[in-house]
Design a protein around this motif. Structure first.
Motif, PDB file in Angstrom:
ATOM      1  N   ASP A   2      -2.451   4.642   1.889  1.00 34.22           N
ATOM      2  CA  ASP A   2      -1.301   4.941   1.042  1.00 34.22           C
ATOM      3  C   ASP A   2      -1.682   4.907  -0.437  1.00 34.22           C
ATOM      4  O   ASP A   2      -1.211   5.734  -1.226  1.00 34.22           O
ATOM      5  CB  ASP A   2      -0.173   3.943   1.312  1.00 34.22           C
ATOM      6  CG  ASP A   2       0.481   4.170   2.665  1.00 34.22           C
ATOM      7  OD1 ASP A   2       0.018   5.056   3.410  1.00 34.22           O
ATOM      8  OD2 ASP A   2       1.451   3.453   2.981  1.00 34.22           O
ATOM      9  N   CYS A   3      -2.536   3.952  -0.819  1.00 37.55           N
ATOM     10  CA  CYS A   3      -2.991   3.878  -2.212  1.00 37.55           C
ATOM     11  C   CYS A   3      -3.755   5.140  -2.605  1.00 37.55           C
ATOM     12  O   CYS A   3      -3.649   5.624  -3.741  1.00 37.55           O
ATOM     13  CB  CYS A   3      -3.870   2.649  -2.418  1.00 37.55           C
ATOM     14  SG  CYS A   3      -2.976   1.081  -2.342  1.00 37.55           S
TER      15      CYS A   3
ATOM     16  N   LYS B 144      -3.060   0.239   4.127  1.00 35.81           N
ATOM     17  CA  LYS B 144      -2.579   0.146   2.743  1.00 35.81           C
ATOM     18  C   LYS B 144      -3.447   1.007   1.825  1.00 35.81           C
ATOM     19  O   LYS B 144      -2.944   1.670   0.914  1.00 35.81           O
ATOM     20  CB  LYS B 144      -2.591  -1.310   2.272  1.00 35.81           C
ATOM     21  CG  LYS B 144      -1.594  -2.218   2.964  1.00 35.81           C
ATOM     22  CD  LYS B 144      -1.792  -3.671   2.534  1.00 35.81           C
ATOM     23  CE  LYS B 144      -0.908  -4.621   3.325  1.00 35.81           C
ATOM     24  NZ  LYS B 144      -1.145  -6.042   2.954  1.00 35.81           N
TER      25      LYS B 144
ATOM     26  N   ILE C 231      -4.696  -3.876   5.718  1.00 31.93           N
ATOM     27  CA  ILE C 231      -5.229  -3.454   4.429  1.00 31.93           C
ATOM     28  C   ILE C 231      -5.876  -2.072   4.491  1.00 31.93           C
ATOM     29  O   ILE C 231      -5.845  -1.318   3.519  1.00 31.93           O
ATOM     30  CB  ILE C 231      -6.237  -4.495   3.881  1.00 31.93           C
ATOM     31  CG1 ILE C 231      -6.756  -4.094   2.507  1.00 31.93           C
ATOM     32  CG2 ILE C 231      -7.364  -4.733   4.865  1.00 31.93           C
ATOM     33  CD1 ILE C 231      -5.689  -3.896   1.449  1.00 31.93           C
TER      34      ILE C 231
ATOM     35  N   ASP D 294      -4.672  -9.816   3.098  1.00 34.54           N
ATOM     36  CA  ASP D 294      -5.613  -8.699   3.195  1.00 34.54           C
ATOM     37  C   ASP D 294      -7.013  -9.121   3.632  1.00 34.54           C
ATOM     38  O   ASP D 294      -7.972  -8.356   3.492  1.00 34.54           O
ATOM     39  CB  ASP D 294      -5.692  -7.973   1.845  1.00 34.54           C
ATOM     40  CG  ASP D 294      -4.373  -7.323   1.462  1.00 34.54           C
ATOM     41  OD1 ASP D 294      -3.633  -6.906   2.367  1.00 34.54           O
ATOM     42  OD2 ASP D 294      -4.071  -7.242   0.246  1.00 34.54           O
TER      43      ASP D 294
ATOM     44  N   THR E  66       2.759  -1.418  -1.065  1.00 30.55           N
ATOM     45  CA  THR E  66       2.848  -0.236  -0.214  1.00 30.55           C
ATOM     46  C   THR E  66       3.779  -0.437   0.982  1.00 30.55           C
ATOM     47  O   THR E  66       4.081   0.510   1.702  1.00 30.55           O
ATOM     48  CB  THR E  66       1.455   0.171   0.304  1.00 30.55           C
ATOM     49  OG1 THR E  66       0.881  -0.945   0.995  1.00 30.55           O
ATOM     50  CG2 THR E  66       0.544   0.564  -0.861  1.00 30.55           C
ATOM     51  N   GLY E  67       4.222  -1.674   1.192  1.00 30.92           N
ATOM     52  CA  GLY E  67       5.169  -1.959   2.263  1.00 30.92           C
ATOM     53  C   GLY E  67       6.563  -2.176   1.712  1.00 30.92           C
ATOM     54  O   GLY E  67       6.754  -2.370   0.504  1.00 30.92           O
TER      55      GLY E  67
ATOM     56  N   GLU F 190       5.193   2.124   7.773  1.00 31.87           N
ATOM     57  CA  GLU F 190       4.623   1.115   6.886  1.00 31.87           C
ATOM     58  C   GLU F 190       3.187   0.793   7.276  1.00 31.87           C
ATOM     59  O   GLU F 190       2.858   0.749   8.464  1.00 31.87           O
ATOM     60  CB  GLU F 190       5.437  -0.181   6.965  1.00 31.87           C
ATOM     61  CG  GLU F 190       6.748  -0.137   6.249  1.00 31.87           C
ATOM     62  CD  GLU F 190       7.408  -1.503   6.220  1.00 31.87           C
ATOM     63  OE1 GLU F 190       8.226  -1.717   5.338  1.00 31.87           O
ATOM     64  OE2 GLU F 190       7.103  -2.350   7.089  1.00 31.87           O
ATOM     65  N   PRO F 191       2.319   0.533   6.295  1.00 32.75           N
ATOM     66  CA  PRO F 191       0.952   0.107   6.638  1.00 32.75           C
ATOM     67  C   PRO F 191       0.967  -1.252   7.302  1.00 32.75           C
ATOM     68  O   PRO F 191       1.699  -2.154   6.893  1.00 32.75           O
ATOM     69  CB  PRO F 191       0.245   0.075   5.273  1.00 32.75           C
ATOM     70  CG  PRO F 191       1.333  -0.059   4.268  1.00 32.75           C
ATOM     71  CD  PRO F 191       2.510   0.651   4.839  1.00 32.75           C
TER      72      PRO F 191
ATOM     73  N   SER G 215      -1.675  -4.043  -3.307  1.00 31.27           N
ATOM     74  CA  SER G 215      -1.742  -3.687  -1.892  1.00 31.27           C
ATOM     75  C   SER G 215      -0.418  -3.967  -1.193  1.00 31.27           C
ATOM     76  O   SER G 215       0.040  -3.188  -0.356  1.00 31.27           O
ATOM     77  CB  SER G 215      -2.875  -4.471  -1.210  1.00 31.27           C
ATOM     78  OG  SER G 215      -2.612  -5.868  -1.236  1.00 31.27           O
ATOM     79  N   TRP G 216       0.224  -5.081  -1.555  1.00 36.33           N
ATOM     80  CA  TRP G 216       1.474  -5.472  -0.894  1.00 36.33           C
ATOM     81  C   TRP G 216       2.637  -4.560  -1.264  1.00 36.33           C
ATOM     82  O   TRP G 216       3.634  -4.504  -0.556  1.00 36.33           O
ATOM     83  CB  TRP G 216       1.812  -6.927  -1.227  1.00 36.33           C
ATOM     84  CG  TRP G 216       2.010  -7.204  -2.694  1.00 36.33           C
ATOM     85  CD1 TRP G 216       3.186  -7.226  -3.385  1.00 36.33           C
ATOM     86  CD2 TRP G 216       0.995  -7.506  -3.648  1.00 36.33           C
ATOM     87  NE1 TRP G 216       2.974  -7.530  -4.708  1.00 36.33           N
ATOM     88  CE2 TRP G 216       1.629  -7.713  -4.901  1.00 36.33           C
ATOM     89  CE3 TRP G 216      -0.394  -7.649  -3.571  1.00 36.33           C
ATOM     90  CZ2 TRP G 216       0.927  -8.031  -6.067  1.00 36.33           C
ATOM     91  CZ3 TRP G 216      -1.088  -7.966  -4.735  1.00 36.33           C
ATOM     92  CH2 TRP G 216      -0.437  -8.152  -5.951  1.00 36.33           C
TER      93      TRP G 216
END
Length: 431
Positions: A83-84, A80, A77, A104, A58-59, A73-74, A55-56
């Motif tokens: 983006d996932c 995030k 969560i 999260d 994505t930033g 940026e997300p 998850s982290w």
């Protein structure tokens, strides 16, 4: 299932490329057939391959000196997950997300799970954070967490890990990953044995809190944030701790956490042999830590690691079933683009390892034919398997050319509008 990328756009982009893909796929199929390899069987295996997205990741990442936040940026969560979902829709091989707590943490985990379900995403290993103090935290981790000399700090770290297990159960995860930054920065600062004893005693309490069907994965790292010593510094300490704690505890291998020139593939073989390989954090490294995209610098090493993994799969070794996850920092690239590309590069290493003629390799090894054994690996590594990867994506409804579709969709620009940057956000340090 909710889609983040317009289906019409994806289909149109694929339509432009499918004729060329069919030609390239047929040509590769003919080549492989001459070696008695069924391209359809390999493509089916490629389609089954999955690797989790952190998850982290994505930033935008950062260093100890600065962080330069990216557009769109997300901020939480839920964003995030958005983006996932995009990464999985385009790559077709990232159907799982690994969350990190307390980053999260949410008030309603059922809502979070529902959003993941709507995107067709699953939750895998949950990660605890005892390497930084949280706002209002009374007992500090400055001098360690699970190995801290102060019992109050150790108890806080233990409880946090137990809380993370509870969060994971709500999401449907089945494993806990524990990495600690515990260690020392000066010779003599820490009693090595006592620190390890405190760590093991703390982990015993966490281990007791594991559900029956869960595993705990220990992650080692040779340095940073402690620069003289770390409590779990290499695979030896990792394995000793995992063996001490019990059968539900296994070792996790992060490719960027080893000393230079370490033979990671042999470590993987040893862990497989003793049924202690829990999983991987894939990335690449030049000088230290995991700050480069997977396969960007050492693709042959990544292939050799998968050679050991495919060998264990081929031999049907007992207790083999590692979890695969990306774990890398994106300082100057669009994180979604890097994660898409990295997932495909890890998948590429897996597919190439499938092409190795195992029985021929065993014969060369038994007869001490070093050159031919090496060439058996090199021949598989040097083959371009891009048509197989693209066909696997196409058949799953993903993108033949993921990055082209991503940029054509204008996703990052749209997120820059939907997720305005906080003007008061800091640009310092790692996030």
């Amino acid at each position: 299932m909710n889609k983040r990328i317009d289906s019409a756009l994806l289909e149109a982009e694929n339509a432009k490329r499918v004729s060329d893909l069919n030609s390239d796929y047929a040509a590769l199929g003919d080549k492989l057939a001459r070696a008695d390899i069924d391209i359809e069987a390999i493509t089916a295996k490629a389609g089954e391959f999955q690797i989790a997205v952190p998850s982290w990741g994505t930033g935008t990442g950062g260093t100890r000196f600065a962080r330069f936040p990216g557009e769109g940026e997300p901020r939480n969560i839920f964003e995030k997950l958005e983006d996932c979902a995009v990464i999985n829709e385009l790559s077709g091989c990232t159907d799982s997300v690994s969350p990190h707590f307390p980053w999260d943490k949410v008030s309603d985990f059922s809502e979070l799970k529902q959003q993941a379900d709507a995107f067709g995403l699953k939750w895998v290993s949950v990660n605890s954070n005892t390497f930084q103090d949280q706002p209002g935290q009374v007992h500090s981790y400055k001098y360690g967490s699970l190995s801290n000399t102060q019992k109050a700090s150790r108890d806080l770290a233990i409880q946090h890990n137990l809380d993370v297990i509870e969060y994971g159960q709500k999401l449907g995860a089945k494993s806990l990953t524990v990495w600690v930054g515990d260690g020392s920065n000066h010779p003599g600062q820490q009693h090595f044995q006592r620190a390890f004893e405190r760590y093991l005693a703390s982990m015993e309490e966490v281990y007791k809190g594991l559900p029956d069907d869960w595993e705990m994965h220990i992650e080692h790292k040779m340095f940073e944030p402690a620069f003289y010593s770390t409590v779990i510094q290499d695979w030896g300490s990792n394995l000793l701790a995992a063996m001490h704690l019990g059968p539900k505890c296994k070792s996790l291998v992060d490719l960027g956490h080893h000393a230079p020139n370490t033979n990671i593939e042999m470590i993987v073989s040893r862990l497989i042999q003793f049924k202690k390989l829990g999983g991987f954090h894939f990335n690449d490294s030049k000088y230290g830590d995991d700050d480069l995209d997977s396969g960007s610098l050492h693709p042959y090493q990544q292939f050799l690691i998968f050679n050991e993994l495919v060998d264990a799969e081929y031999r049907k070794q007992e207790g083999f079933g590692p979890a695969y996850m990306l774990d890398q920092s994106h300082n100057v690239t669009d994180p979604a683009e890097s994660l898409i590309n990295s997932a495909i590069e890890v998948q590429r290493s897996y597919v190439k390892a499938l092409l190795v003629n195992r029985e021929a390799l065993y014969d060369f090894q038994e007869n001490n034919d070093a050159l031919m054994a090496s060439l058996e690996l090199k021949n598989a590594f040097n083959l371009d398997v891009s048509p197989i990867l693209a066909m696997a994506r196409y058949r799953k409804g993903a993108a033949i050319e993921p990055l082209a579709v991503y940029r054509q969709a204008g996703y990052r620009k749209a997120m820059a509008v939907a997720r305005p940057r906080d003007p008061n956000a800091t640009g310092s340090g790692i996030v």
